[in-house]
Design an enzyme around this catalytic site. Structure first.
Site, PDB file in Angstrom:
ATOM      1  CD  GLU A  75      -6.123  -2.529   9.600  1.00  0.00           C
ATOM      2  OE1 GLU A  75      -7.071  -2.410   8.793  1.00  0.00           O
ATOM      3  OE2 GLU A  75      -5.665  -1.575  10.240  1.00  0.00           O
ATOM      4  CG  HIS A  94      -0.878  -3.437   7.814  1.00  0.00           C
ATOM      5  ND1 HIS A  94      -0.386  -2.174   7.575  1.00  0.00           N
ATOM      6  CD2 HIS A  94      -1.550  -3.366   8.983  1.00  0.00           C
ATOM      7  CE1 HIS A  94      -0.755  -1.373   8.562  1.00  0.00           C
ATOM      8  NE2 HIS A  94      -1.462  -2.074   9.433  1.00  0.00           N
ATOM      9  CG  HIS A  96       1.932  -0.496  12.716  1.00  0.00           C
ATOM     10  ND1 HIS A  96       1.152  -0.482  13.849  1.00  0.00           N
ATOM     11  CD2 HIS A  96       1.078  -0.644  11.670  1.00  0.00           C
ATOM     12  CE1 HIS A  96      -0.123  -0.615  13.501  1.00  0.00           C
ATOM     13  NE2 HIS A  96      -0.190  -0.720  12.188  1.00  0.00           N
ATOM     14  CE1 TYR A 115      18.417   0.672  -8.865  1.00  0.00           C
ATOM     15  CE2 TYR A 115      20.043   2.216  -7.983  1.00  0.00           C
ATOM     16  CZ  TYR A 115      19.640   0.911  -8.254  1.00  0.00           C
ATOM     17  OH  TYR A 115      20.444  -0.133  -7.914  1.00  0.00           O
ATOM     18  CG  HIS A 157      -2.427   2.459   9.807  1.00  0.00           C
ATOM     19  ND1 HIS A 157      -3.759   2.153   9.569  1.00  0.00           N
ATOM     20  CD2 HIS A 157      -1.884   1.355  10.352  1.00  0.00           C
ATOM     21  CE1 HIS A 157      -3.990   0.918   9.995  1.00  0.00           C
ATOM     22  NE2 HIS A 157      -2.867   0.402  10.464  1.00  0.00           N
ATOM     23  CE1 TYR A 211      17.689  -6.127  -9.243  1.00  0.00           C
ATOM     24  CE2 TYR A 211      15.823  -6.369  -7.783  1.00  0.00           C
ATOM     25  CZ  TYR A 211      17.166  -6.221  -7.980  1.00  0.00           C
ATOM     26  OH  TYR A 211      18.006  -6.158  -6.894  1.00  0.00           O
TER      27      TYR A 211
END
Length: 215
Positions: A75, A94, A96, A115, A157, A211
């Site tokens: 990837e 990334h 899963h 929220y 994915h 934040y």
């Protein structure tokens, strides 16, 4: 060794992804932007808990893999494209993760049921269209979906998140997984009674700009 801080953060991120059980086996990957405009990324087939500095692969700003290195994650193009299109990205993760992947396989966005969806930068967490893993098409689709966002699901994915460094990306991926779990469980009980409105989420996003986790 060049980019020692990025290497240390990337190793800590990959180990943290494993400890948080965000991705089974060798299915997850992470990267860090380097000062030369390129990136460091985990090698293909690496189990996150086993990664060491020598297992990280450097790809330059033109997307070239320098000689005598391990093969990068399949990837890598997706990570590289995000760095090209999103100047605020300093680290990408990334994975899963279970509930995010369930929703991604249903091709569902995570709407404004809570929220905290705003933590990803928008009033929902979108799902990028499907394309073959590792492909340039997927890289472009994901990067486009991330316009105005710092995280999204990926159809059939998983999920992807970015932050100012890899550890921030990991923190965000954990938040996305928790939101995905809460949303999935709410669907089992008839779904959220009411989604927050565009204005309500705009108010949250305005307040959320200061934040701490956004830094």
């Amino acid at each position: 060794m060049a980019w020692s801080k990025q290497r240390a953060q990337l190793i800590a991120t990959l180990h943290g992804m494993n400890n948080a059980q965000l991705s089974p086996g060798a299915s997850g990957n992470a990267s860090a932007r380097t000062a030369d405009g390129g990136m460091l990324i985990s090698a293909t087939g690496q189990i996150a808990s086993n990664v060491r500095p020598a297992d990280l692969v450097h790809i330059d700003s033109a997307g070239r893999i320098t000689d005598k290195q391990a093969k990068p994650s399949s990837e890598w193009r997706m990570h590289w494209q995000i760095y090209q299109d999103h100047p605020d990205a300093g680290g990408v993760l990334h994975c899963h993760s279970r509930y995010a992947t369930v929703l991604a396989c249903q091709r569902q966005n995570i709407p404004a049921f809570h929220y905290m969806v705003a933590i990803a930068g928008g009033d929902s967490i979108p799902c990028a269209p499907y394309a073959l893993y590792g492909s340039e098409e997927l890289s472009l689709l994901v990067s486009q979906t991330l316009i105005g966002q710092k995280a999204c699901l990926m159809a059939n994915h998983g999920q992807i998140a970015y932050g100012s460094n890899p550890l921030k990306a990991l923190d965000l991926a954990k938040e996305v997984e928790e939101l995905a779990a809460n949303y999935y469980l709410s669907l089992q009980n008839g779904g959220p009674a009411t989604l927050l409105s565009k204005q309500e989420m705009a108010d949250v996003l305005s307040q959320y700009a200061d934040y701490g986790c956004q830094k």
